[in-house]
Design an enzyme around this catalytic site. Structure first.
Site, mmCIF file in Angstrom:
data_model
loop_
_atom_site.group_PDB
_atom_site.id
_atom_site.type_symbol
_atom_site.label_atom_id
_atom_site.label_comp_id
_atom_site.label_asym_id
_atom_site.label_seq_id
_atom_site.Cartn_x
_atom_site.Cartn_y
_atom_site.Cartn_z
ATOM 1 C CG ASP A 58 -0.308 -0.409 2.487
ATOM 2 O OD1 ASP A 58 0.918 -0.586 2.496
ATOM 3 O OD2 ASP A 58 -1.024 -0.569 3.485
ATOM 4 C CD GLU A 81 11.181 -5.025 3.234
ATOM 5 O OE1 GLU A 81 9.969 -5.170 3.378
ATOM 6 O OE2 GLU A 81 12.020 -5.853 3.635
ATOM 7 C CG HIS A 161 -1.176 0.966 7.627
ATOM 8 N ND1 HIS A 161 -2.208 1.677 7.057
ATOM 9 C CD2 HIS A 161 -0.546 0.349 6.611
ATOM 10 C CE1 HIS A 161 -2.210 1.490 5.759
ATOM 11 N NE2 HIS A 161 -1.213 0.686 5.450
ATOM 12 C CG HIS A 162 3.156 1.235 6.547
ATOM 13 N ND1 HIS A 162 3.430 0.070 7.216
ATOM 14 C CD2 HIS A 162 2.738 0.875 5.307
ATOM 15 C CE1 HIS A 162 3.179 -0.952 6.413
ATOM 16 N NE2 HIS A 162 2.758 -0.499 5.258
ATOM 17 N N GLY A 478 30.588 -1.123 3.344
ATOM 18 C CA GLY A 478 30.895 -2.418 3.930
ATOM 19 C C GLY A 478 29.740 -3.112 4.618
ATOM 20 C CG ASP A 508 30.516 -19.540 5.556
ATOM 21 O OD1 ASP A 508 31.154 -18.472 5.666
ATOM 22 O OD2 ASP A 508 30.781 -20.552 6.218
ATOM 23 C CG ASN A 535 35.410 -18.394 5.421
ATOM 24 O OD1 ASN A 535 34.228 -18.197 5.719
ATOM 25 N ND2 ASN A 535 36.155 -17.444 4.874
ATOM 26 N N GLY A 537 31.980 -19.317 9.006
ATOM 27 C CA GLY A 537 31.662 -18.140 9.798
ATOM 28 C C GLY A 537 32.309 -16.873 9.298
ATOM 29 C CD GLU A 541 33.369 -8.754 11.521
ATOM 30 O OE1 GLU A 541 34.288 -8.141 12.118
ATOM 31 O OE2 GLU A 541 32.478 -8.163 10.891
#
Length: 625
Positions: A58, A81, A161-162, A478, A508, A535, A537, A541
């Site tokens: 909508d 989205e 709404h929204h 990033g 992955d 790999n 995970g 990090e």
């Protein structure tokens, strides 16, 4: 829809369009009036937009009706989205997105783009905020069309709404001011709606930044004059001030003369984003200067050019490249974007006294009054002097002519040859050091290569890419998982441009954020090759912090059944492969059927969780120091 499922009538219409004989193409020239919605999308179609990505909902149904009925546009549905189309494949155009929950659309500015975003009020546009912010950060033109409540409802401010439930209907517009180049609110048709639309689109293309366009539901079908459509939209940047430009040319010439032609050039992201590849190519051809690239500037020039010396990333650059760049008497950087990951964590060893930065691209400052006084590429810097509003596209050809006399001297400067050999390793396991060099022998000219934020962005730096190939990455913003939507948009554009291969490299962990968009890729008959780096995970990090922490682990998915899960009732042919060692991966890469991309394919490449590209390891060391 898949190309092979079009009706004969649709194909006939398509052929007429390609031949310039589409009877609907100039429909606006036969009437004095046109609806606001049709004016908007006719303008976009004039700029080469063909596909509009989004999700129905909508506050934008009437906008979607206009798109679906438009003779030159297709609406392409996404799964959510955040994924709605990252395409950077067309020059002098823009991306467009439509949804009740705005998508993350990022256009690539290598060739003209064909993607458009439309979103809806509230939850939709906020869902897309990450993508719009990413487009702003990465300098990508996205027209964010937001379907909003009617003008009557906006005056009465009922509890719709929204909304936030507090009557503040302009809250989202205020948010958008911080991540767009322009905010346009079409409140009534008498308020120069056509002019507002034209200015919004032109700003988006010229500035290469997102623009926010609010379109109330009751405005879409109201009529406005159509005559403006008969004049092409002016998307040419304003000309450089002649006197100031000549001062830049003369000053650069004097410095090159003092340096006795001992000059190197560094090309960066804005060469790609602002469509100055050809100008840079001619500049280098005329001058003969050695040229290097930054990570974000990779493929800004042909990497098979004999004057190309590789990637310069400050302190993490290989020593033989670092020496050549930093020891030059003068360094000319074109289109610089000096972010941390793009500069080896700000470790350039280039004194300002030996530096020229040609980088003005007519950016715009944010609508936000608290914006920083200078953006990273809205001025040209020559040593300690600043020259505002000297656009690269206009000044580079004049510099090429002025500096061409140095070509013989510059041509004698040695450029290090890059090592493209695959390392010989005793272990059978797939390592990043081996993987990326091995893929260098799989890539072909005109490949479109998408690398995910993480190990892929750093691994690809070691590869010499073939001519006319295109690298799509997202180093500054990033946002992990962005590459899947980017591959969808790039593959749509590639099919229209007649380019055969689109290759995605994604970890992955990142893939789990946006994996459902593979369904849209398959549904639309696209045939990319998806390399999943398994790999176990978040390896990037782990390199930064928490090597053995559980928060860097992920669930182990059955990647071999992924394409079957997302296939539209098995309407499309797919293939999946698993490579757990070097031999099995090489066998896949050497298969001519696999390389021909006749169907969508997925390759799971299993790697050690703690293995990472050398460039990433050095970057982490530089940033932690």
């Amino acid at each position: 829809m898949p190309a092979d499922s079009r009706s004969e009538a649709e194909l006939a219409t398509l052929h007429k369009e390609l031949e310039g004989g589409n009877p609907n193409q100039n429909r606006t020239q036969k009437t004095d009036k046109i609806t606001v919605g049709n004016y908007l999308f006719d303008r976009l179609a004039q700029l080469g937009v063909k596909s509009v990505f989004g999700v129905a909902g909508d506050f934008n149904f009437n906008i979607l009706d206009v798109i679906e009925d438009h003779p030159r546009l297709d609406f392409v549905a996404n799964c959510n989205e955040l994924n709605a189309a990252y395409s950077r494949m067309k020059e002098n155009s823009l991306g467009v997105l439509v949804t009740t929950c705005v998508f993350f659309l990022e256009c690539v500015t290598l060739f003209p783009t064909d993607v458009s975003p439309v979103s809806s009020f509230g939850v939709g546009e906020l869902s897309a905020t990450n993508g719009i912010a990413g487009a702003y950060s990465e300098i990508v033109p996205v027209l964010h069309i937001v379907g909003v409540p009617s003008t009557a409802q906006r005056k009465k401010q009922p509890l719709l709404h929204h909304t936030l439930g507090n009557g503040k209907y302009d809250a989202y517009k205020e948010m958008a001011k911080h991540i767009t180049a322009k905010v346009t609110d079409i409140l009534d048709v008498s308020d120069a709606a056509a002019q507002q639309i034209d200015e919004a689109i032109a700003t988006c293309v010229i500035k290469a930044r997102p623009v926010y366009l609010m379109l109330p539901t009751d405005i879409v079908q109201q009529e406005i004059p159509a005559q403006s459509l008969q004049k092409p939209l002016n998307i040419t940047p304003p000309p450089n001030a002649a006197e100031k430009q000549q001062a830049v040319i003369d000053t650069v010439h004097d410095l090159v003369t003092k340096a006795q032609g001992d000059v190197v050039v560094i090309v960066d992201a804005c060469v790609i984003r602002h469509h100055v590849r050809n100008e840079v190519k001619e500049f280098l051809k005329a001058t003969g200067f050695p040229v290097y690239a930054t990570p974000m500037g990779k493929t800004a020039i042909d990497e098979n050019n004999p004057r190309y010396g590789g990637i310069y990333v400050g302190s993490i650059t290989p020593p033989h490249i670092k020496e050549k760049v930093e020891n030059a008497k003068l360094i000319i950087t074109i289109g610089s974007l000096g972010s941390d990951f793009n500069t080896g964590y700000f470790s350039y060893n280039i004194p300002q006294s030996r530096s020229i930065e040609v980088r003005c691209c007519f950016e715009t400052r944010s609508n936000n009054s608290d914006a920083v006084p200078k953006l990273h590429s809205d001025y040209t810097q020559i040593q300690y002097a600043t020259f505002e509003a000297i656009g690269m596209k206009e000044v580079l050809p004049r510099l090429a002519e002025k500096l061409s006399s140095f070509s013989q001297v510059a041509g004698a400067i040695e450029v290090p040859r890059l090592n493209t050999s695959v390392p010989e390793e005793t272990s059978s396991e797939i390592t990043h050091a081996w993987f990326w060099r091995r893929l260098g022998h799989f890539f072909r000219p005109q490949d479109i290569i998408v690398t995910e934020t993480g190990t892929a962005n750093f691994g690809i730096l070691d590869v010499l890419l073939p001519e006319k190939s295109v690298l799509i990455n997202q180093i500054l913003w990033g946002s992990i998982g962005w590459s899947v939507g980017a591959t969808f948009g790039a593959a749509m554009a590639a099919r229209e441009l007649g380019l055969e291969r689109v290759l995605l490299f994604v970890g992955d962990g990142s893939l789990q954020l946006s994996v459902q968009e593979i369904s849209s890729i398959i549904r639309n008959g696209l045939k990319p090759i998806i390399f999943v780096v398994n790999n176990h995970g978040y390896t990037i990090e782990r390199c930064i912090h928490g090597k053995h922490r559980h928060y860097n682990d992920i669930a182990e998915w059955d990647w071999q059944n992924l394409l079957a899960t997302f296939n539209d009732k098995k309407h499309f042919e797919t293939a999946s492969y698993r490579a757990s060692d070097k031999d099995s991966l090489s066998k896949i890469l050497d298969d001519s059927t696999f390389a021909s991309t006749k169907k969508v394919q997925l390759v799971e490449a299993v790697m050690n969780a703690l293995d990472a590209p050398q460039a990433l390891q050095k970057q982490v060391q530089a940033s932690s120091g």
